[in-house]
Design a protein around this motif. Structure first.
Motif, mmCIF file in Angstrom:
data_model
loop_
_atom_site.group_PDB
_atom_site.id
_atom_site.type_symbol
_atom_site.label_atom_id
_atom_site.label_comp_id
_atom_site.label_asym_id
_atom_site.label_seq_id
_atom_site.Cartn_x
_atom_site.Cartn_y
_atom_site.Cartn_z
ATOM 1 N N MET A 152 -16.448 -27.147 33.743
ATOM 2 C CA MET A 152 -16.570 -27.380 35.346
ATOM 3 C C MET A 152 -15.082 -26.443 35.855
ATOM 4 O O MET A 152 -14.782 -26.049 37.169
ATOM 5 C CB MET A 152 -16.155 -28.556 35.933
ATOM 6 C CG MET A 152 -17.526 -29.389 35.488
ATOM 7 S SD MET A 152 -19.179 -28.548 36.010
ATOM 8 C CE MET A 152 -18.953 -28.566 37.716
ATOM 9 N N GLY A 153 -14.030 -25.940 34.904
ATOM 10 C CA GLY A 153 -13.069 -25.144 35.367
ATOM 11 C C GLY A 153 -11.903 -26.223 36.050
ATOM 12 O O GLY A 153 -11.720 -27.353 35.521
ATOM 13 N N LEU A 187 -1.428 -31.877 37.258
ATOM 14 C CA LEU A 187 -1.962 -32.190 38.598
ATOM 15 C C LEU A 187 -3.211 -31.696 38.840
ATOM 16 O O LEU A 187 -3.727 -31.849 39.904
ATOM 17 C CB LEU A 187 -0.672 -32.072 39.434
ATOM 18 C CG LEU A 187 0.519 -32.568 39.111
ATOM 19 C CD1 LEU A 187 1.562 -32.375 40.570
ATOM 20 C CD2 LEU A 187 0.444 -34.048 39.038
ATOM 21 N N ARG A 188 -3.651 -30.588 38.188
ATOM 22 C CA ARG A 188 -4.842 -29.852 38.383
ATOM 23 C C ARG A 188 -5.618 -29.414 36.939
ATOM 24 O O ARG A 188 -5.756 -28.243 36.634
ATOM 25 C CB ARG A 188 -4.394 -28.494 39.011
ATOM 26 C CG ARG A 188 -3.276 -27.553 38.132
ATOM 27 C CD ARG A 188 -2.958 -26.243 38.729
ATOM 28 N NE ARG A 188 -2.041 -25.703 38.181
ATOM 29 C CZ ARG A 188 -2.020 -25.022 36.877
ATOM 30 N NH1 ARG A 188 -3.340 -24.855 36.360
ATOM 31 N NH2 ARG A 188 -1.127 -24.562 36.328
ATOM 32 N N PRO A 189 -6.237 -30.769 36.445
ATOM 33 C CA PRO A 189 -6.688 -30.498 35.194
ATOM 34 C C PRO A 189 -7.813 -29.598 34.858
ATOM 35 O O PRO A 189 -8.426 -29.241 35.722
ATOM 36 C CB PRO A 189 -7.072 -32.208 34.988
ATOM 37 C CG PRO A 189 -7.241 -32.654 36.268
ATOM 38 C CD PRO A 189 -6.254 -31.874 37.122
ATOM 39 N N PHE A 190 -7.798 -29.163 33.956
ATOM 40 C CA PHE A 190 -8.867 -28.174 33.470
ATOM 41 C C PHE A 190 -9.850 -28.571 32.548
ATOM 42 O O PHE A 190 -9.607 -29.495 31.578
ATOM 43 C CB PHE A 190 -7.959 -26.951 32.806
ATOM 44 C CG PHE A 190 -9.123 -25.841 32.038
ATOM 45 C CD1 PHE A 190 -9.885 -24.632 32.960
ATOM 46 C CD2 PHE A 190 -9.686 -25.782 30.923
ATOM 47 C CE1 PHE A 190 -10.151 -23.987 32.773
ATOM 48 C CE2 PHE A 190 -10.468 -24.892 30.515
ATOM 49 C CZ PHE A 190 -10.879 -23.825 31.431
#
Length: 665
Positions: free
Chosen positions: A592-593, A585-588
């Motif tokens: 770009m972080g 849900l908060r891909p790395f």
């Protein structure tokens, strides 16, 4: 050979040919740019619109502009119009103000009705197109012949459409809209407006319009064609689709002027009623005001048509003075004027098979007084644009093209019904020649009865492969007010990582992907945490009993995936951390972080009065359990359900998108 001599016709191919660079054509072209489609857009005029034409912008259109990234420019230049006053004669014949009237649903959108001329809107869309591609409008080009091989329609690799294009000479391409009356040599402005009437970005284009043009012909093979070429559409005539309806008997004059008057509401939206007719007053940018006024009735001996040359600017001015009396009216500056006869017509279908489509005035015409023409046209182009673009690049099932007429035609019918009732109020008088006393009340009733449609608060899109509605047999929806086929009611949310607030109309950008919106509920509760974690395992592909919709489908050029996930939880942001959420849900990204822009919170911000933490309530979603939905690329809801209904959601997407081919063993 001279520059004006015709060269030998050349042959070329393009996936999509758009004919007409007005509002609908530019919106369709926007999607070609976003999706990386090999496309062309032509227009017979030598330049874009600079003055006159449409000027009304409704909330839903402005929401779409926000999703495209240029609504701030409209706000900067435009005029907000949220209240209307109606001036009618009292029992003594004296003009009196009734109002102001304000929409009872004024806060259903984060944008209000605005007024800004069509030329500036075209400028903004063109500039936005250039953010994505080098697609340029080919001006001064017309289509002269058309062939369509229907036997090739079902072959996705075929080019069944053949169009002969011709580049016009400078003289042929001079646009009539640069004159004040549609005749005579092209001059950008008269009556003292001059260069200062254009902003620099438009002035440069006007200067360049007279550059030498090489006359030539070209044979173009295309997979798809979108005709956005106006009420006299050449494209529509080639496929024998009629416009059905009739012309009204009244001739109207329109003027854009800087008024010199003692009428107190000249800078307010409203109407002025006289026994012989009603004026519509529309305040505009740069101190201008647009006035619509009936000037004459068509003589029956002319078969319902009028000679435009008989209408003069002085005639329109005299009618305004007569209706506005005893208030005075004059002007020294006239930016644009025209006369027209209303044609209330609609085509029975907006497409020919799955390769030829029509949009905007090409399929529906009406009075400009309802302030919907540009809005309907742009939303037509927005609707068909993303569908054709994604099919053309092989990312979407061609069957979705069948939804275009089904979604847009009913709205065109509503538009004509609205126009019939609204326009009638501008000419109706009582039998003794005095205006009916309840005129203002009737006008308000007409406006309010069509408000949801006119402002775009509801789209009424029917059930289809792109819209999976929840039936009564299936029980109550997880999100009562997030209805498939409708937009998401705008709310302002807080970003979990940084705390800044953003409207959903900007958060859900019109930049290509389908979005899975996970309304994660109160993730402080352990049971809810597990529901979200179980969903994440499916999306990650860890749960082998379920199919993840991620990386399952073909994408568009420039994007790794056509599916993007946005999570919106309902817990207080201070009691939740960004890294509490599953990584899917908060891909790395190694460059770009983390995906900080993917996690949002429906919570209040004391420093932002519009961010109140009431989104779940407005959307009809349980703050504990949440819900899930799929947002189409055009910002309409396609599917909604519970967090556990991944199989159902994937089945929806399977019917819309093209799966990635399975590697051969």
């Amino acid at each position: 050979m001279t520059m004006t001599q015709e060269t030998e016709a050349v042959e070329s191919q393009t996936d999509v040919l758009i004919i007409g660079a007005g509002p609908s054509g530019l919106m369709a072209a926007y999607w070609m740019a976003v999706c990386g489609v090999r496309a062309r857009i032509i227009d017979k005029k030598g330049t874009k619109v600079f003055t006159g034409q449409a000027d009304g912008l409704r909330p839903r259109t402005l929401e779409l502009f926000d999703s495209m990234g240029f609504q701030h420019r409209v706000i900067h230049e435009g005029h907000v119009a949220v209240e209307a006053n109606f001036w009618v004669p009292d029992e003594n014949g004296k003009l009196t103000r009734q109002g102001p009237h304000c929409s009872p649903k004024i806060n259903e959108s984060n944008h209000y009705n605005m007024l800004l001329n069509q030329g500036r809107i075209e400028r903004f869309v063109i500039d936005t197109i250039h953010k994505y591609s080098d697609l340029e409008v080919e001006r001064g080009v017309i289509a002269e012949s058309f062939e369509y091989d229907e036997t090739l329609e079902d072959n996705p690799d075929a080019y069944p459409i053949t169009v002969k294009l011709r580049t016009l000479s400078d003289e042929e391409a001079n646009p009539a809209h640069l004159t004040t009356n549609g005749s005579g040599p092209p001059t950008a402005f008269t009556n003292g407006m001059g260069r200062g009437s254009l902003l620099p970005d438009d002035w440069e284009e006007l200067i360049q319009k007279s550059r030498a043009r090489q006359a030539k012909t070209e044979i173009v093979k295309a997979k798809y064609i979108i005709g956005c070429d106006g009420a006299h559409s050449w494209t529509r005539k080639q496929v024998n689709i009629p416009l059905e309806g009739s012309m009204t008997e009244h001739i109207w004059g329109v003027i854009d002027v800087v008024p010199l008057t003692n009428f107190p509401d000249i800078r307010r939206l409203g109407t002025i009623t006289h026994s012989s007719g009603t004026i519509l007053v529309i305040p505009r940018e740069r101190r201008m005001v647009r006035l619509y006024v009936p000037v004459q009735i068509v003589d029956a001996s002319t078969n319902g048509r009028f000679d435009r040359s008989t209408i003069t600017l002085e005639m329109i001015k005299a009618r305004v003075q007569a209706i506005m009396s005893p208030f005075t009216f004059d002007f020294q500056v006239c930016d644009w004027w025209t006369a027209y006869q209303v044609g209330q017509r609609v085509a029975p279908t907006f497409n020919k098979g799955t390769r030829i489509f029509l949009a905007g005035d090409a399929v529906h015409t009406h009075s400009p007084k309802v302030g919907l023409g540009m809005n309907m046209s742009m939303q037509d182009g927005f609707n068909i644009g993303w569908k054709v673009a994604m099919v053309a690049v092989g990312a979407a099932n061609p069957a979705i093209l069948n939804t275009y007429t089904a979604e847009r035609h009913p709205l065109a019918e509503m538009l004509l019904e609205f126009d019939r009732l609204w326009s009638g109020e501008f000419t109706e008088t009582s039998t003794n020649g005095t205006t009916k006393a309840d005129k203002a009340d009737r006008m308000v009733d007409v406006v309010e009865s069509f408000m949801d449609f006119a402002d775009g608060l509801k789209a009424y899109y029917p059930n289809s492969s792109l819209v999976w509605k929840v039936s009564e047999e299936e029980g109550p929806a997880a999100a009562r007010n997030l209805i498939p086929g409708e937009r998401i009611p705008p709310m302002k949310l807080r970003n979990q990582a940084e705390g800044n607030s953003k409207w959903t109309t900007r958060l859900f950008e019109s930049d290509g992907p389908f979005r899975i919106i996970i309304l994660a509920g109160d993730v402080r509760v352990e049971a809810q945490q597990e529901r979200v974690a179980a969903l994440a395992r499916i999306l990650e592909g860890e749960d082998k009993t379920k199919v993840s919709p991620l990386c399952r489908y073909m994408s568009i050029p420039g994007r790794e995936s056509l599916i993007e996930i946005v999570t919106i939880h309902s817990a207080p942001w201070e009691e939740v951390e960004f890294f509490d959420f599953p990584e899917i849900l908060r891909p790395f990204d190694p460059v770009m972080g983390w995906g900080y822009e993917n996690i949002w919170c429906d919570a209040s911000a004391t420093w932002d009065p519009y961010c109140q933490g009431k989104g779940y309530e407005k959307w009809g979603v349980d703050r504990l359990r949440g819900a899930m939905l799929v947002l189409r690329p055009d910002q309409y809801i396609g599917w909604s359900g519970e967090l556990e209904e991944v199989d159902d959601m994937t089945a929806y997407l399977d019917g819309v998108l093209i799966k990635v081919p399975t590697p051969e063993l």
